[in-house]
Scaffold this active site. Structure first.
Site, mmCIF file in Angstrom:
data_model
loop_
_atom_site.group_PDB
_atom_site.id
_atom_site.type_symbol
_atom_site.label_atom_id
_atom_site.label_comp_id
_atom_site.label_asym_id
_atom_site.label_seq_id
_atom_site.Cartn_x
_atom_site.Cartn_y
_atom_site.Cartn_z
ATOM 1 N N ASP A 176 0.795 -1.226 0.000
ATOM 2 C CA ASP A 176 0.000 0.000 0.000
ATOM 3 C C ASP A 176 0.825 1.272 0.000
ATOM 4 O OD1 ASP A 176 1.125 -0.036 2.489
ATOM 5 O OD2 ASP A 176 -0.682 -0.737 3.504
ATOM 6 N N GLU B 211 -0.357 -8.880 -1.260
ATOM 7 C CA GLU B 211 -0.904 -8.293 -0.019
ATOM 8 C C GLU B 211 -2.154 -7.474 -0.345
ATOM 9 O OE1 GLU B 211 1.854 -6.899 3.379
ATOM 10 O OE2 GLU B 211 0.748 -5.084 2.862
ATOM 11 N N GLU C 245 -2.152 5.025 3.181
ATOM 12 C CA GLU C 245 -2.089 3.627 2.727
ATOM 13 C C GLU C 245 -3.452 3.009 2.445
ATOM 14 O OE1 GLU C 245 -0.339 4.884 5.252
ATOM 15 O OE2 GLU C 245 1.747 4.623 4.657
ATOM 16 N N HIS D 251 6.945 5.186 12.753
ATOM 17 C CA HIS D 251 7.194 5.997 11.553
ATOM 18 C C HIS D 251 5.933 6.535 10.899
ATOM 19 C CE1 HIS D 251 5.736 3.267 8.396
ATOM 20 N NE2 HIS D 251 6.107 2.293 9.192
ATOM 21 N N ARG E 179 2.910 8.221 9.073
ATOM 22 C CA ARG E 179 2.645 9.638 8.795
ATOM 23 C C ARG E 179 1.582 10.223 9.713
ATOM 24 N NH1 ARG E 179 4.243 12.198 3.493
ATOM 25 N NH2 ARG E 179 5.824 10.751 2.753
ATOM 26 N N HIS F 195 13.817 5.106 12.363
ATOM 27 C CA HIS F 195 13.516 5.247 10.930
ATOM 28 C C HIS F 195 14.348 6.390 10.372
ATOM 29 C CE1 HIS F 195 11.009 5.892 7.320
ATOM 30 N NE2 HIS F 195 10.474 4.695 7.557
HETATM 31 C C1 UD1 Z 1 6.831 4.910 3.472
HETATM 32 C C2 UD1 Z 1 5.427 4.486 3.045
HETATM 33 C C3 UD1 Z 1 4.723 3.753 4.165
HETATM 34 C C4 UD1 Z 1 5.584 2.629 4.712
HETATM 35 C C5 UD1 Z 1 6.956 3.173 5.081
HETATM 36 C C6 UD1 Z 1 7.863 2.058 5.517
HETATM 37 C C7 UD1 Z 1 4.168 5.902 1.506
HETATM 38 C C8 UD1 Z 1 3.318 7.093 1.358
HETATM 39 N N1 UD1 Z 1 4.625 5.654 2.744
HETATM 40 O O1 UD1 Z 1 6.678 5.864 4.514
HETATM 41 O O2 UD1 Z 1 3.502 3.214 3.686
HETATM 42 O O3 UD1 Z 1 4.956 2.109 5.855
HETATM 43 O O4 UD1 Z 1 7.541 3.793 3.933
HETATM 44 O O5 UD1 Z 1 8.984 2.534 6.197
HETATM 45 O O6 UD1 Z 1 4.446 5.229 0.543
HETATM 46 N N2 UD1 Z 1 14.277 8.605 4.147
HETATM 47 C C9 UD1 Z 1 15.641 8.544 3.988
HETATM 48 N N3 UD1 Z 1 16.204 7.334 3.681
HETATM 49 C C10 UD1 Z 1 15.485 6.194 3.550
HETATM 50 C C11 UD1 Z 1 14.090 6.260 3.727
HETATM 51 C C12 UD1 Z 1 13.501 7.474 4.022
HETATM 52 O O7 UD1 Z 1 16.342 9.529 4.102
HETATM 53 O O8 UD1 Z 1 16.063 5.122 3.282
HETATM 54 C C13 UD1 Z 1 13.652 9.910 4.489
HETATM 55 C C14 UD1 Z 1 13.585 10.884 3.291
HETATM 56 O O9 UD1 Z 1 13.819 12.179 3.757
HETATM 57 C C15 UD1 Z 1 12.131 10.771 2.849
HETATM 58 C C16 UD1 Z 1 11.433 10.533 4.187
HETATM 59 O O10 UD1 Z 1 12.310 9.695 4.917
HETATM 60 O O11 UD1 Z 1 11.691 11.922 2.189
HETATM 61 C C17 UD1 Z 1 10.060 9.902 4.112
HETATM 62 O O12 UD1 Z 1 10.055 8.749 3.278
HETATM 63 P P1 UD1 Z 1 8.652 8.267 2.607
HETATM 64 O O13 UD1 Z 1 8.926 7.060 1.797
HETATM 65 O O14 UD1 Z 1 8.018 9.427 1.947
HETATM 66 O O15 UD1 Z 1 7.742 7.959 3.847
HETATM 67 P P2 UD1 Z 1 7.826 6.851 4.958
HETATM 68 O O16 UD1 Z 1 7.316 7.456 6.207
HETATM 69 O O17 UD1 Z 1 9.135 6.201 4.960
HETATM 70 N N1 UDP Z 2 12.696 -3.695 9.947
HETATM 71 C C1 UDP Z 2 14.063 -3.824 9.702
HETATM 72 N N2 UDP Z 2 14.940 -3.040 10.416
HETATM 73 C C2 UDP Z 2 14.525 -2.156 11.353
HETATM 74 C C3 UDP Z 2 13.127 -2.019 11.586
HETATM 75 C C4 UDP Z 2 12.235 -2.801 10.861
HETATM 76 O O1 UDP Z 2 14.477 -4.624 8.865
HETATM 77 O O2 UDP Z 2 15.356 -1.491 11.964
HETATM 78 C C5 UDP Z 2 11.748 -4.509 9.154
HETATM 79 C C6 UDP Z 2 10.703 -5.273 9.930
HETATM 80 O O3 UDP Z 2 11.181 -6.550 10.290
HETATM 81 C C7 UDP Z 2 9.539 -5.345 8.952
HETATM 82 C C8 UDP Z 2 9.700 -4.093 8.113
HETATM 83 O O4 UDP Z 2 11.015 -3.598 8.372
HETATM 84 O O5 UDP Z 2 9.645 -6.459 8.077
HETATM 85 C C9 UDP Z 2 8.673 -3.070 8.473
HETATM 86 O O6 UDP Z 2 8.983 -1.857 7.860
HETATM 87 P P1 UDP Z 2 8.319 -0.506 8.302
HETATM 88 O O7 UDP Z 2 7.909 -0.577 9.728
HETATM 89 O O8 UDP Z 2 9.266 0.565 7.889
HETATM 90 O O9 UDP Z 2 7.056 -0.396 7.322
HETATM 91 P P2 UDP Z 2 5.558 -0.952 7.397
HETATM 92 O O10 UDP Z 2 5.601 -2.419 7.571
HETATM 93 O O11 UDP Z 2 4.869 -0.241 8.523
HETATM 94 O O12 UDP Z 2 4.986 -0.533 6.089
#
Ligand code: UD1
Ligand code: UDP
Length: 381
Positions: free
Chosen positions: A97, A119, A133, A210, A212, A243
């Site tokens: 999602d 999923e 999501e 993490h 939003r 995160h």
């Molecule tokens: C995204 C997904 C969410 C998922 C989550 C898993 C959307 C809208 N959100 O949210 O569904 O649960 O990933 O973690 O698709 N950033 C880094 N390095 C990284 C990752 C993120 O610097 O490796 C920072 C960047 O500044 C980026 C911000 O995190 O702009 C947010 O990342 P984003 O993918 O927009 O949102 P998540 O909260 O990670």
């Molecule tokens: N995870 C990981 N390292 C971490 C924290 C989480 O590998 O430090 C894994 C966790 O086992 C799970 C996935 O990341 O499989 C979940 O990711 P996240 O919580 O970012 O996203 P969501 O599942 O909420 O979309």
């Protein structure tokens, strides 16, 4: 020439859940695959691909600091639009999602390419929570040809929305495939503090956050709750793999400075995280994937959300939804730590989300969709 299947993914959880499917496609004699990452996440995506030995064929490199949802959507659709002009796979597969997955599904649909959705069918029934999501996965369902529901609950949700039963296959969630093959390896921790902690036998409260919709005031409250828990429970250690999102770090981490029994780390490599999960006494999280994994390992999970699209482990008694109220978080953790009866009623290993064969069922279902095979027995929890 074998049909080409194109997995498209961009964030950490998609990478973890797609990895077993990518591997199963590689091993299949029926298909070739072209692995496309959007790079919605950078470090957290690369960390997973490296662990599973996956080298993407295409990387759209879309991540920006503090990226907007529209930015993720438009950069992904633009990038895939160009790609599909050069290369037209027999089907794409998207997972879950995230905005990457919905953008991937829409871009493929616009090019007449069948969409396979892994999923599929999770529903919280509130399009504002989780945001965005719930809306993302509903939009993806509208353009999907093959819906891979992890459980009978998610299949039922799709049937209620008038998705044809013949287009749904219950596979289990591939996160359980990834978990089962990873957790047994017992990898060393790269952070010496964690190795020391593992050796000490101290109780661990493992925390991830993490979402939003929790960012801002609610997440600051989570930080304050963790500080109060750390101070009240000196015999226990809180482990928080932070995160990468700076918005998350700015909200939670200031409260935790100077506390000896709080270990804040960078995102842990998946093998290290699953080992920490298996060592943890209690898990406090707003993550979707962690809600699915922890019950398999018999860990009580307190979920910092008002609702969930994953009701199966709530029904099994392993997960409790507690929201983000600071006092409630403190109280629920305290109860699990000090009420043995309550703890043992939640600490049951259950596997409502999968049996480790989701990837195999996924490949068979795609073969049926493309007329070169048949689906296999479905997941039946
Ligand atoms: C995204 C997904 C969410 C998922 C989550 C898993 C959307 C809208 N959100 O949210 O569904 O649960 O990933 O973690 O698709 N950033 C880094 N390095 C990284 C990752 C993120 O610097 O490796 C920072 C960047 O500044 C980026 C911000 O995190 O702009 C947010 O990342 P984003 O993918 O927009 O949102 P998540 O909260 O990670
Ligand atoms: N995870 C990981 N390292 C971490 C924290 C989480 O590998 O430090 C894994 C966790 O086992 C799970 C996935 O990341 O499989 C979940 O990711 P996240 O919580 O970012 O996203 P969501 O599942 O909420 O979309």
């Amino acid at each position: 020439m074998r049909p080409v299947i194109m997995p498209i993914y961009g964030t950490r959880p998609e990478a973890i859940k797609m990895a077993p499917i990518v591997k199963a496609l590689e091993e299949s004699e029926l298909f070739d695959s072209t692995v496309v990452v959007t790079g919605q996440h950078r470090e957290m995506l690369d960390q997973v691909n490296e662990l599973f030995g996956i080298e993407p064929d295409v990387d759209l490199k879309i991540m920006r600091p503090n990226q907007s949802l529209s930015g993720i959507m438009t950069r992904t659709i633009d990038g895939l639009d160009e790609l599909f002009k050069q290369e037209k796979p027999a089907a794409v597969i998207v997972q879950g999602d995230t905005t990457t997955s919905t953008a991937g599904a829409i871009a493929a649909f616009y090019h007449g390419i069948p969409v396979v959705h892994a999923e599929a069918g999770l529903r919280s029934f509130d399009i504002f929570s989780p945001f965005p999501e719930e809306a993302n996965r509903k939009m993806t369902s509208q353009v999907t040809s093959l819906h891979l529901a992890p459980t009978s609950v998610s299949k039922k949700n799709l049937l209620t929305e008038n998705i044809a039963e013949k287009d749904i296959v219950v596979t289990g969630n591939s996160v359980i495939d990834a978990l089962l093959t990873t957790v047994e390896k017992e990898v060393p921790f790269s952070d010496p503090q964690l190795e020391e902690l593992a050796a000490s036998g101290r109780r661990v409260l493992l925390v991830t956050t993490h979402r939003r919709e929790n960012q801002g005031g609610a997440m600051e409250g989570v930080g304050r709750a963790l500080k109060r828990i750390a101070e009240a429970e000196p015999e226990m250690t809180i482990v928080l793999p932070a995160h990468k999102n700076p918005v998350v770090r700015e909200a939670v981490l200031p409260s935790l400075e100077g506390l000896d029994n709080v270990v804040v780390t960078e995102p842990l490599a998946y093998g290290e995280f699953t080992r920490m999960l298996s060592l943890a006494h209690v898990v406090l999280t707003d993550s979707g994937g962690v809600q699915e994994e922890a019950p398999s390992l018999g860990k009580p999970v307190l979920v910092m959300r008002e609702n969930t699209e994953r009701p199966e482990a709530v029904s099994a008694g392993t997960v409790v939804l507690i929201g983000t109220d600071e006092n409630r978080i403190v109280d629920e953790v305290h109860r699990l730590l000090h009420d043995e009866g309550h703890y043992s009623s939640m600490a049951n290993a259950v596997n409502p989300y999968g049996d480790g064969r989701a990837a195999e069922r996924t490949v068979a279902a795609i073969a049926e969709l493309l007329g070169c095979g048949q689906r296999v027995d479905e997941f039946n929890q």
